[in-house]
Design an enzyme around this catalytic site. Structure first.
Site, mmCIF file in Angstrom:
data_model
loop_
_atom_site.group_PDB
_atom_site.id
_atom_site.type_symbol
_atom_site.label_atom_id
_atom_site.label_comp_id
_atom_site.label_asym_id
_atom_site.label_seq_id
_atom_site.Cartn_x
_atom_site.Cartn_y
_atom_site.Cartn_z
ATOM 1 N N CYS A 116 0.809 -1.228 0.000
ATOM 2 C CA CYS A 116 0.000 0.000 0.000
ATOM 3 C C CYS A 116 0.840 1.277 0.000
ATOM 4 C CB CYS A 116 -0.960 -0.001 1.176
ATOM 5 S SG CYS A 116 -2.242 -1.250 1.000
ATOM 6 N N HIS A 256 -3.543 7.332 2.924
ATOM 7 C CA HIS A 256 -3.905 6.047 2.330
ATOM 8 C C HIS A 256 -5.284 5.649 2.849
ATOM 9 C CE1 HIS A 256 -3.872 2.045 0.875
ATOM 10 N NE2 HIS A 256 -3.716 1.488 2.048
ATOM 11 N N ASN A 286 -10.247 0.069 -0.326
ATOM 12 C CA ASN A 286 -8.786 0.166 -0.357
ATOM 13 C C ASN A 286 -8.291 -0.336 -1.719
ATOM 14 O OD1 ASN A 286 -6.038 -0.059 -0.056
ATOM 15 N ND2 ASN A 286 -6.112 -1.117 1.914
HETATM 16 O O1 UT7 Z 1 -3.854 -1.138 3.450
HETATM 17 C C1 UT7 Z 1 -2.867 -1.854 4.094
HETATM 18 C C2 UT7 Z 1 -3.061 -2.148 5.443
HETATM 19 N N1 UT7 Z 1 -4.332 -2.701 5.838
HETATM 20 C C3 UT7 Z 1 -4.974 -2.098 6.814
HETATM 21 O O2 UT7 Z 1 -4.599 -1.042 7.223
HETATM 22 C C4 UT7 Z 1 -6.155 -2.799 7.438
HETATM 23 C C5 UT7 Z 1 -6.054 -2.719 8.915
HETATM 24 N N2 UT7 Z 1 -7.100 -3.411 9.621
HETATM 25 C C6 UT7 Z 1 -8.388 -3.024 9.620
HETATM 26 O O3 UT7 Z 1 -8.755 -2.089 8.948
HETATM 27 C C7 UT7 Z 1 -9.337 -3.718 10.554
HETATM 28 O O4 UT7 Z 1 -8.613 -4.519 11.455
HETATM 29 C C8 UT7 Z 1 -10.395 -4.596 9.852
HETATM 30 C C9 UT7 Z 1 -11.372 -3.726 9.071
HETATM 31 C C10 UT7 Z 1 -9.721 -5.567 8.907
HETATM 32 C C11 UT7 Z 1 -11.205 -5.352 10.898
HETATM 33 O O5 UT7 Z 1 -11.779 -4.462 11.813
HETATM 34 P P1 UT7 Z 1 -11.579 -4.662 13.391
HETATM 35 O O6 UT7 Z 1 -12.333 -3.591 14.038
HETATM 36 O O7 UT7 Z 1 -10.103 -4.747 13.656
HETATM 37 O O8 UT7 Z 1 -12.312 -6.035 13.640
HETATM 38 P P2 UT7 Z 1 -11.712 -7.359 14.279
HETATM 39 O O9 UT7 Z 1 -10.834 -8.066 13.324
HETATM 40 O O10 UT7 Z 1 -11.196 -7.034 15.637
HETATM 41 O O11 UT7 Z 1 -13.048 -8.197 14.440
HETATM 42 C C12 UT7 Z 1 -14.114 -7.808 15.320
HETATM 43 C C13 UT7 Z 1 -15.265 -8.769 15.159
HETATM 44 C C14 UT7 Z 1 -14.827 -10.222 15.193
HETATM 45 O O12 UT7 Z 1 -15.839 -10.952 15.863
HETATM 46 P P3 UT7 Z 1 -15.648 -11.367 17.402
HETATM 47 O O13 UT7 Z 1 -14.389 -12.172 17.440
HETATM 48 O O14 UT7 Z 1 -15.519 -10.079 18.148
HETATM 49 O O15 UT7 Z 1 -16.895 -12.132 17.685
HETATM 50 C C15 UT7 Z 1 -14.791 -10.613 13.750
HETATM 51 O O16 UT7 Z 1 -14.994 -11.999 13.549
HETATM 52 O O17 UT7 Z 1 -15.872 -8.569 13.875
HETATM 53 C C16 UT7 Z 1 -15.939 -9.820 13.188
HETATM 54 N N3 UT7 Z 1 -15.789 -9.547 11.752
HETATM 55 C C17 UT7 Z 1 -16.840 -9.221 10.977
HETATM 56 N N4 UT7 Z 1 -18.153 -9.104 11.222
HETATM 57 C C18 UT7 Z 1 -18.957 -8.740 10.199
HETATM 58 C C19 UT7 Z 1 -14.658 -9.528 11.005
HETATM 59 N N5 UT7 Z 1 -14.955 -9.208 9.739
HETATM 60 C C20 UT7 Z 1 -16.290 -9.013 9.690
HETATM 61 C C21 UT7 Z 1 -17.185 -8.658 8.666
HETATM 62 N N6 UT7 Z 1 -18.499 -8.533 8.958
HETATM 63 N N7 UT7 Z 1 -16.774 -8.425 7.395
#
Ligand code: UT7
Length: 331
Positions: A116, A256, A286
């Site tokens: 990225c 970004h 993204n």
């Molecule tokens: O561009 C290069 C670099 N990339 C980035 O910068 C991305 C960085 N990361 C992120 O933007 C975020 O971590 C994500 C958008 C990928 C995920 O968001 P988060 O707030 O960190 O969620 P999480 O991974 O902590 O998950 C929270 C909950 C989980 O459920 P439990 O374990 O709390 O029951 C996940 O299973 O949300 C669940 N979850 C979803 N629920 C609905 C994960 N993906 C989804 C989804 N829809 N698509």
């Protein structure tokens, strides 16, 4: 002797027509519009659906728009850089094909890959060639067909990424406009947290790697998120301090577009109000190497000559950094 700086003198963009909405994703994986919107800020993304079209298709379209808008003679372009994490083919340069297709017959060309941060690093490369006096016109294109490496059964990645391309032309400037300073970083600690495991030299493609889905991009979202917030904020603050800029001096943050929460955290750290932060993540998600130039293309008409822009990016590797640039034209 007047110092030569490297200014962006034109931009162009291309996004595919197909719109993949949060609603449609709800029918593909266990997710919902509310979760995607509040956790990422994304509403829809563009997908290059047609078979037989790769990243170069979008790179060419973006470059052609730039050439047309700016009345640039492609034969005068010295160098074409395609910043991308999704080249058309391995080994054969996507930039070489792109340069030939747009009529840049006197240019040499190559791809630049830093996930990225590809476009951000590419800005440094393009500017260095101009500042040194070696070349006069460097075309930097950020283009990625992320849909080609996404597993559309993996809800943790398929909701984030989209396809797109945009281009910027770098030329010499003697008014002190263009790139002023950069602070670029990388740390190999990140390699485990955001990657495509197979298909490279470490783990070549095999029946097994295909069966186990190792040709798709995977990330440990929470870890990447934490690194992205702290590092993008740190470099943005650092580049302001180093250039004696206050938040009032900054006209635009060009961040970004990975997650709206990362963008907000970066803006908050340097005290910028939302009206000075470029955001189009809701429309495109993204697009990896294309996010920064897509912002420039979308905000071009709001930019004024002399505006102070702070670019910041974070990506796989890890790679990250910030660039301070003075905008060079009114459109
Ligand atoms: O561009 C290069 C670099 N990339 C980035 O910068 C991305 C960085 N990361 C992120 O933007 C975020 O971590 C994500 C958008 C990928 C995920 O968001 P988060 O707030 O960190 O969620 P999480 O991974 O902590 O998950 C929270 C909950 C989980 O459920 P439990 O374990 O709390 O029951 C996940 O299973 O949300 C669940 N979850 C979803 N629920 C609905 C994960 N993906 C989804 C989804 N829809 N698509």
């Amino acid at each position: 002797m007047t110092k030569t700086t490297a200014a962006i003198t034109a931009v162009g963009k291309y996004v595919p027509e197909y719109v993949l909405t949060n609603k449609e994703l709800e029918t593909m994986v266990d997710t919902n519009d509310e979760w995607i919107t509040t956790r990422t800020g994304i509403k829809e993304r563009r997908i290059l659906k047609e078979e037989g079209k790769g990243t170069s298709y979008m790179a060419i379209k973006a470059a052609e728009e730039l050439i047309k808008k700016s009345n640039t003679n492609p034969e005068e372009i010295d160098l074409v850089i395609v910043a991308t994490a999704t080249p058309d083919l391995l080994v054969a340069s996507t930039a070489a094909y792109t340069a030939s297709e747009i009529g840049a017959i006197n240019a040499f060309s190559y791809d630049l890959q830093a996930a990225c941060s590809s476009f951000l690093y590419g800005m440094s490369t393009a500017a260095s060639y101009i500042e040194s006096g070696r070349y006069k016109k460097v075309l930097l294109i950020g283009a990625d067909k992320m849909s080609s490496i996404i597993d559309y059964t993996d809800r943790t990645t398929c909701i984030i990424f989209g396809d797109g391309a945009a281009a910027a032309l770098f030329e010499p400037n003697t008014e002190g406009l263009g790139l002023q300073d950069e602070y670029l970083r990388s740390d190999g600690i990140g390699r485990e947290f955001l990657k495509i495991a197979a298909g490279g030299s470490l783990l070549p493609a095999s029946e097994e790697t295909i069966k186990s889905g190792q040709h798709f991009v995977r990330q440990e979202g929470r870890t990447v998120f934490k690194f992205a917030v702290s590092n993008m904020s740190d470099v943005s603050e650092k580049i302001l301090t180093r250039n004696h800029l206050t938040k009032e001096d900054v006209d635009w943050l060009v961040p970004h577009q990975a997650n709206n929460r990362i963008i907000e955290a970066t803006a908050n750290r340097i005290g910028l109000e939302p009206s000075k932060v470029m955001v189009n993540i809701e429309k495109y998600g993204n697009t990896t190497s294309a996010t920064l130039p897509l912002l420039l293309a979308d905000y071009e008409t709001s930019l004024k000559k002399g505006d102070n822009l702070i670019f910041a990016a974070f990506g796989g590797g890890f790679t990250w950094g910030a660039i301070y640039l003075k905008w060079a034209y009114n459109s």
